[in-house]
Design an enzyme around this catalytic site. Structure first.
Site, short mmCIF file in Angstrom:
data_model
loop_
_atom_site.label_atom_id
_atom_site.label_comp_id
_atom_site.label_asym_id
_atom_site.label_seq_id
_atom_site.Cartn_x
_atom_site.Cartn_y
_atom_site.Cartn_z
N VAL A 61 -6.58 -2.57 -3.37
CA VAL A 61 -5.92 -2.87 -2.10
C VAL A 61 -4.42 -2.99 -2.30
O VAL A 61 -3.95 -3.84 -3.05
CB VAL A 61 -6.49 -4.16 -1.48
CG1 VAL A 61 -5.82 -4.42 -0.12
CG2 VAL A 61 -8.00 -4.07 -1.32
N LYS A 62 -3.68 -2.13 -1.61
CA LYS A 62 -2.22 -2.19 -1.66
C LYS A 62 -1.72 -3.27 -0.71
O LYS A 62 -2.14 -3.34 0.44
CB LYS A 62 -1.61 -0.84 -1.28
CG LYS A 62 -1.86 0.26 -2.29
CD LYS A 62 -1.26 1.58 -1.85
CE LYS A 62 0.24 1.63 -2.07
NZ LYS A 62 0.78 2.98 -1.75
N ILE A 63 -0.80 -4.07 -1.23
CA ILE A 63 -0.27 -5.20 -0.47
C ILE A 63 1.25 -5.21 -0.62
O ILE A 63 1.75 -5.10 -1.75
CB ILE A 63 -0.85 -6.53 -1.00
CG1 ILE A 63 -2.38 -6.53 -0.89
CG2 ILE A 63 -0.26 -7.73 -0.26
CD1 ILE A 63 -3.04 -7.71 -1.58
#
EC number: 2.2.1.2
Length: 214
Positions: free
Chosen positions: A82-84
């Site tokens: 998951v890119k944050i």
């Protein structure tokens, strides 16, 4: 060094994966918007092609919402990362997700301090955007070297994904520094194969081969 493809285009992913030279894929909302496909179906298709990390961006801006979104994304495949964004709420969410065992990629990183925080909360990856720094007349690859040094100093396990790569030399410099991963567009990946002297040499060899009695 691992090589990731920075795209959501299925044809590009299939071709690159068939060559045996990429290890994963990174996507972002801009990539997704260009494909004219339903979001989840597109991500599932990418996961069915590539047996490696697939970075998919959470678009929420509050920590609690990022966590909920990440939990849903992680259900698609064990390969989902998951890119944050490297903002306060994003770092807070990354800490929670790290404790839950959900893989994270802190993105839009432009400073060593942002990368330090990503390492502190146990992010799986950090993505310094070297090309965008070059666009504003800064030497983006220097940021990668700084992050590498900081992580070495303190034993952080967060892996560095050199991102926003503009040319093959960025890939080479990332490898020389010792970055864990370089992610790049399809055209840049293809350019890694090419050198004019290779073409000239091959052309000469083939011409000479035609002279050999058969």
């Amino acid at each position: 060094m691992k090589l990731f493809l920075d795209t959501a285009n299925i044809q590009e992913i299939k071709e690159a994966w068939s060559l045996g030279i990429i290890d994963g894929v990174t996507t972002n909302p801009t990539h997704i918007s260009k494909e004219n496909k339903k979001f989840r179906e597109l991500i599932e298709e990418i996961c069915s092609i590539v047996d490696g990390p697939i970075s998919v961006e959470a678009v929420s801006l509050k920590a609690e919402e990022i966590v909920r979104e990440a939990e849903e994304l992680s259900k698609i495949s064990p390969n989902i990362v998951v890119k944050i964004p490297a903002i306060k709420e994003g770092i807070k969410a990354a800490k929670i997700l790290s404790e839950k065992g959900i893989k994270t990629n802190i993105t839009l990183v432009f400073s060593p301090s942002q990368a330090l925080l990503a390492g502190k909360v146990g992010a799986t990856y950090v993505s310094p955007f070297v090309g965008r720094l070059n666009d504003i007349s800064e030497e983006g690859i220097n940021l990668v070297a700084d992050i590498k040094k900081i992580y070495s100093n303190y034993g952080f396990k967060t892996q560095i994904i050199v991102s926003a790569i503009r040319n093959p030399m960025h890939v080479v410099k990332a490898a020389l520094i010792g970055a864990d991963v370089a992610t790049m567009r399809f055209d840049i990946l293809m350019s890694l194969f090419r050198h004019p002297m290779t073409d000239l040499g091959l052309e000469q060899f083939l011409k000479d081969w035609e002279k050999v009695p058969k």
